[in-house]
Design a protein around this motif. Sequence first.
Motif, PDB file in Angstrom:
ATOM      1  N   ALA A  30       0.837  -1.203   0.000  1.00 60.90           N
ATOM      2  CA  ALA A  30       0.000   0.000   0.000  1.00 60.90           C
ATOM      3  C   ALA A  30       0.878   1.262   0.000  1.00 60.90           C
ATOM      4  N   GLY A  31       1.900   1.260   0.838  1.00 60.69           N
ATOM      5  CA  GLY A  31       2.748   2.435   0.977  1.00 60.69           C
ATOM      6  C   GLY A  31       3.489   2.812  -0.293  1.00 60.69           C
TER       7      GLY A  31
ATOM      8  N   SER B 299       2.162   2.506  -3.319  1.00 62.39           N
ATOM      9  CA  SER B 299       1.212   2.749  -4.410  1.00 62.39           C
ATOM     10  C   SER B 299       1.003   4.237  -4.642  1.00 62.39           C
ATOM     11  N   ASN B 300       0.540   4.550  -5.834  1.00 63.82           N
ATOM     12  CA  ASN B 300       0.233   5.950  -6.133  1.00 63.82           C
ATOM     13  C   ASN B 300      -1.190   6.283  -5.680  1.00 63.82           C
ATOM     14  N   ALA B 301      -1.624   7.486  -5.990  1.00 64.21           N
ATOM     15  CA  ALA B 301      -2.913   7.977  -5.494  1.00 64.21           C
ATOM     16  C   ALA B 301      -4.092   7.163  -6.019  1.00 64.21           C
TER      17      ALA B 301
ATOM     18  N   GLY C 139      -3.891   3.832  -6.180  1.00 64.09           N
ATOM     19  CA  GLY C 139      -3.719   2.482  -5.659  1.00 64.09           C
ATOM     20  C   GLY C 139      -3.009   1.563  -6.635  1.00 64.09           C
TER      21      GLY C 139
ATOM     22  N   THR D 130       7.379   5.604 -11.387  1.00 66.02           N
ATOM     23  CA  THR D 130       8.684   5.790 -10.740  1.00 66.02           C
ATOM     24  C   THR D 130       9.152   4.480 -10.083  1.00 66.02           C
TER      25      THR D 130
ATOM     26  N   ILE E 225      -2.623  -2.590  -5.459  1.00 64.17           N
ATOM     27  CA  ILE E 225      -2.160  -2.868  -4.089  1.00 64.17           C
ATOM     28  C   ILE E 225      -2.321  -4.348  -3.744  1.00 64.17           C
TER      29      ILE E 225
ATOM     30  N   HIS F  81      -3.505  12.578 -13.667  1.00 66.81           N
ATOM     31  CA  HIS F  81      -3.021  11.224 -13.377  1.00 66.81           C
ATOM     32  C   HIS F  81      -4.156  10.310 -12.906  1.00 66.81           C
ATOM     33  N   ASP F  82      -5.206  10.887 -12.339  1.00 64.89           N
ATOM     34  CA  ASP F  82      -6.365  10.083 -11.942  1.00 64.89           C
ATOM     35  C   ASP F  82      -7.105   9.535 -13.162  1.00 64.89           C
TER      36      ASP F  82
END
Lengths: 246, 246
Positions: free
Chosen positions: B15-16, B18-20, B22, B27, B73, B191-192
């Motif tokens: 989870a940590g 992952s991007n916004a 999930g 990167t 995730i 990005h969403d």
Amino acid sequence: MNRPTEYTHKYTLTAGESNACGRMPLTLVTERIIEVATEHANALGIGYAALITRNIGWVLSRLSIEMTRYPIINEEYSFTTWIESYNRHFSERNFAIHDGSGAIIGYARTVWVAMDFASRTVADLTAFEREAFPTADLPCPIPKAPRISPLPPEAENESYTFRYCDIDFNRHVNTVRYLELILNHWPLEHHDRHIVRRLDLMFHHECRFGETVRLLVSTDGDTSLCELAKGSERAIGAKICWAPLS
Amino acid sequence: MNRPTEYTHKYTLTAGESNACGRMPLTLVTERIIEVATEHANALGIGYAALITRNIGWVLSRLSIEMTRYPIINEEYSFTTWIESYNRHFSERNFAIHDGSGAIIGYARTVWVAMDFASRTVADLTAFEREAFPTADLPCPIPKAPRISPLPPEAENESYTFRYCDIDFNRHVNTVRYLELILNHWPLEHHDRHIVRRLDLMFHHECRFGETVRLLVSTDGDTSLCELAKGSERAIGAKICWAPLS
């Protein structure tokens, strides 16, 4: 279900992960702490997958790290974690960091709060079994996080606006980004001559995409107090104790 | 010495990390590419430890990534790498990315140049055995990196000065930082709604601590051309092909 009271993950520091001095960066120490905490929580059935079924997630509230030295390129190291205590709102989780020879090179203390993603407030973990939180009585001979006093009005001051790569799956700013922002206050030459002997990082209010914070820094001797402020509110507090790089 | 022609590393997306949305951030895909390349090179005896004895190190020169989707995730995924070709100055190394079910979700191509750290110019790898570079004829059905034409004068324009956490053990800016700088050009809402279907990243000139670059971006339809410029010189060129996030 087999629930290990402690959990260890071994790593080797790659060149690409190293800082400008060829050592493990403090940001990577922080990433490893979050990673092994996640892995242990998953193994205990209190990880992301279990908590998200109740719309709950772990959020790091306090982080203290004390390192006597940092691993160098190609060196093996390991993180061992265990739960020191818990209640229905939060859990205290500690870490011991070993080098390749098995010698202790650091310790860390963390406090994790269960957050209800719907209300964005503290959740209640009562629904999860007590057995899912096996505590261990292992030594973690570093102090708990101190209170960080208000910074003086003459503190150094710069501003930063959070952008896409700063944001994590909780849609708030990633822990490591706050730390980068703070460490970036000092030039490369300072980091070439000093290590962070101890870091305390306190998360008071989450920051989000597009928000602008002011970084305040006040240094006295080998100790720096730092604050990321949103308006007059402290979002993040930090204390860094520097040591000469020998 | 056992020299594996291909090398695979399995991961689980935490989870940590992952991007916004999930998902695995681009990167982190880049970090994994560098990590498994490092691990395979170490296994072949042509890694950091072997090359540094002659004051040589691998520097990434070109990177192309094509993803049909990104892990979510807690999903397992793996990176497999092999050497496609090499000569005494550089090596072409490819990657296949699989999801937990074994399905291919992406490919990558990289070109690595051997750099002489003393002269900061291209090194000669003749001293290393041919057997240390076992090539494999595995499929990598994505095109090689294209040439990125000069950006139009009306390109969007912002500046950034490199700071401590941007710098790696080569004492130049870390590959992933260039990519972050480019991805940060777009707001979270973009990005969403989009993923990077394909990225090409070309490293022309290294950047260092304290240097200021201008980021130029020019978008036409689903394609963005980007450049990080030092004065009139292109340091980094990038091409991004966006796809709607389904």
